[in-house]
Design a protein around this motif. Sequence first.
Motif, PDB file in Angstrom:
ATOM      1  N   LYS A   1      13.467  21.011  24.449  1.00 59.97           N
ATOM      2  CA  LYS A   1      14.314  20.645  25.588  1.00 59.97           C
ATOM      3  C   LYS A   1      15.795  20.767  25.218  1.00 59.97           C
ATOM      4  O   LYS A   1      16.599  21.253  25.993  1.00 59.97           O
ATOM      5  CB  LYS A   1      13.992  19.205  26.001  1.00 59.97           C
ATOM      6  CG  LYS A   1      14.873  18.699  27.106  1.00 59.97           C
ATOM      7  CD  LYS A   1      14.092  18.009  28.175  1.00 59.97           C
ATOM      8  CE  LYS A   1      15.006  17.729  29.356  1.00 59.97           C
ATOM      9  NZ  LYS A   1      14.309  17.260  30.501  1.00 59.97           N
TER      10      LYS A   1
ATOM     11  N   GLN B   1      12.880  18.929  20.834  1.00 58.95           N
ATOM     12  CA  GLN B   1      13.703  20.022  20.280  1.00 58.95           C
ATOM     13  C   GLN B   1      13.763  21.189  21.241  1.00 58.95           C
ATOM     14  O   GLN B   1      14.813  21.801  21.445  1.00 58.95           O
ATOM     15  CB  GLN B   1      13.098  20.488  18.971  1.00 58.95           C
ATOM     16  CG  GLN B   1      13.278  19.502  17.866  1.00 58.95           C
ATOM     17  CD  GLN B   1      13.326  20.190  16.520  1.00 58.95           C
ATOM     18  OE1 GLN B   1      13.198  21.406  16.440  1.00 58.95           O
ATOM     19  NE2 GLN B   1      13.482  19.432  15.481  1.00 58.95           N
TER      20      GLN B   1
ATOM     21  N   THR C   1       7.391   8.533  22.113  1.00 56.55           N
ATOM     22  CA  THR C   1       7.985   9.737  21.511  1.00 56.55           C
ATOM     23  C   THR C   1       7.807  10.914  22.445  1.00 56.55           C
ATOM     24  O   THR C   1       6.754  11.089  23.040  1.00 56.55           O
ATOM     25  CB  THR C   1       7.281  10.088  20.186  1.00 56.55           C
ATOM     26  OG1 THR C   1       6.701   8.943  19.637  1.00 56.55           O
ATOM     27  CG2 THR C   1       8.250  10.730  19.213  1.00 56.55           C
ATOM     28  N   TYR C   2       8.822  11.739  22.507  1.00 52.88           N
ATOM     29  CA  TYR C   2       8.736  12.947  23.310  1.00 52.88           C
ATOM     30  C   TYR C   2       8.531  14.108  22.346  1.00 52.88           C
ATOM     31  O   TYR C   2       9.391  14.402  21.534  1.00 52.88           O
ATOM     32  CB  TYR C   2      10.033  13.105  24.105  1.00 52.88           C
ATOM     33  CG  TYR C   2      10.030  14.262  25.058  1.00 52.88           C
ATOM     34  CD1 TYR C   2      11.211  14.882  25.415  1.00 52.88           C
ATOM     35  CD2 TYR C   2       8.856  14.743  25.616  1.00 52.88           C
ATOM     36  CE1 TYR C   2      11.224  15.946  26.289  1.00 52.88           C
ATOM     37  CE2 TYR C   2       8.851  15.799  26.485  1.00 52.88           C
ATOM     38  CZ  TYR C   2      10.043  16.398  26.812  1.00 52.88           C
ATOM     39  OH  TYR C   2      10.050  17.457  27.683  1.00 52.88           O
ATOM     40  N   GLU C   3       7.373  14.762  22.415  1.00 52.48           N
ATOM     41  CA  GLU C   3       7.028  15.791  21.439  1.00 52.48           C
ATOM     42  C   GLU C   3       7.903  17.026  21.541  1.00 52.48           C
ATOM     43  O   GLU C   3       8.246  17.644  20.561  1.00 52.48           O
ATOM     44  CB  GLU C   3       5.561  16.207  21.638  1.00 52.48           C
ATOM     45  CG  GLU C   3       4.566  15.128  21.332  1.00 52.48           C
ATOM     46  CD  GLU C   3       4.190  15.095  19.875  1.00 52.48           C
ATOM     47  OE1 GLU C   3       4.516  16.040  19.150  1.00 52.48           O
ATOM     48  OE2 GLU C   3       3.584  14.116  19.449  1.00 52.48           O
ATOM     49  N   ASN C   4       8.251  17.417  22.766  1.00 52.54           N
ATOM     50  CA  ASN C   4       8.973  18.683  22.940  1.00 52.54           C
ATOM     51  C   ASN C   4      10.471  18.482  23.012  1.00 52.54           C
ATOM     52  O   ASN C   4      11.181  19.257  23.644  1.00 52.54           O
ATOM     53  CB  ASN C   4       8.510  19.378  24.227  1.00 52.54           C
ATOM     54  CG  ASN C   4       7.033  19.566  24.258  1.00 52.54           C
ATOM     55  OD1 ASN C   4       6.323  18.699  24.733  1.00 52.54           O
ATOM     56  ND2 ASN C   4       6.574  20.695  23.774  1.00 52.54           N
TER      57      ASN C   4
END
Lengths: 349, 181
Positions: free
Chosen positions: A254, A252, A247-250
């Motif tokens: 980006k 949104q 999962t990529y946390e940031n």
Amino acid sequence: MDVVLSLRRILNRFKKTDFVEILKTWNFINIDDLYASIDFQRNTKTTIVSRITEICREKNIRPYHVAQLDLIYQQKNPNCKNWTVFKLSQTSDKNGKQETAEYSVLEDSLRQQLAVFFRHDLDSRPQGESLWFRLHIHGIGVQVSTSDVIYMVYHPHSSYIITSAIKVTYKDYVLQAVLTSLKCTQLKELQLRGKNLKSLADMTLYQQCQGSFSQYRLNQADCNPLGRKKTIKRKDSSPDALRSRLTYENLQDKKARICKTEETFGTSQQPTLERLTFQLKTRFRGQHHIPAMVGHHSPIHCTVKFEGHSVIEGIKHLGTCGLASLPLPSHLANVHSLAKNTISLAEKS
Amino acid sequence: MAGILKAYNKVPALNTATVLLVGVEGIGKHKLANAMLDLNITFNLHVRTTTSLPLPEENAETRPRIDLVVFMIDMSKKNSFAMVENCVKLLDINYFLGRVNFVITHADKPHSQNVTLPAVLGLCDTYDSPMVWGSTETTESCHCLARKILTTTEIIAGCKSHVTPMLIRATRLPCEYSETL
């Protein structure tokens, strides 16, 4: 003799795979006659070039044909030369536009004006909406040097002309001839230079519709109403099982950055510029890092150079890569519409 | 305090470990994450990547407990080191008992380094956490780095009976702090 020499030199510049297409465009030799004596796939380039030169010599080739072949080469590879852009302007009593866009008329008037200054050969060849001129100035001596040949690209009814490098001794005369033949009163050299001809033309001719407005120019705003919509979504194969564990946390954040960048620069490819220089005459703004400079208010001269194979594309990616905070300041965000290589920034007084 | 990543405020899942990779954009987090997920392991591994701490609020509910935090530093990028220096202060103190790793890349090219070696060693000594040297450029080096991180992750997931990360930390040979930040 030196016609054949220049022909050989020009033929040697082409790639072996392009010969058939080039000869068809050139139309000086009938290509079916050539197939008998040349095998374009198996023979070496030197053999092909010598056979073509022989055949041309037998057909008594004239300098006009050689010039046309040279123009074909330059039109195919326009990004090898350093181009400069000039802006033509007229006084207000005329309508402001060229009276004619007839190519032969333009060529004849330019030839007439140039004849006043030097012995020369002028040839032209249209490409799309533009007209290419090849001006060969006869210098003293028999040798043909590449710096004696000038290429000019003119879009009729526009007020811009793009030229390759002109020798200093000839520059004033050539520009005066261009000015008179195109019936304009003033010619200004813009601070716009580069190697990519198409980008330079786009930046000057379509200066008002770059950035996010380019979606209208490039017909990207409306979708095709008759186009079929994909209703069936195929299930993704196994890499997705892997992807659900990553999962990529940031994400949104980006997406927001990409959205902001697209608002400023648009989604299409930016025009290619190799170099961008900022000349700053501003006061020092880094007091946070260097407290000793707090009382210093006089402007400091500084030059910042951006270089690369596509500087504007690089500036567009600065925001999405997280290297610059968005929104970008206006002198960087508007770079696509300024049509300049050198930009001066000074304090607001 | 808002923004501190807590170590023990969520219930762990059975036979699962979650690793958080923290590093600036372009450092190779996704390459490393894919290499880690490719390896054959006995427990379930989840990887989360982020470009800075604190983590965004919108994912706070669905986020599982973070077992291992890996900070990635690229020695050729000053901003990666500066980011890690700032973010490491936003971790709960319980993480520093064996649940933090520093991964340092580009250490084999001294002429392109912008971060000094004493600074990196100082950071690792100050926070008393192990450092792992590697590279994310080729797939083999990524896999190598992934295996090094997964040895720690296995212990944290509880796959080794009677071994905890605190035990590993406590049995390390004590040495004087050689560098300060």
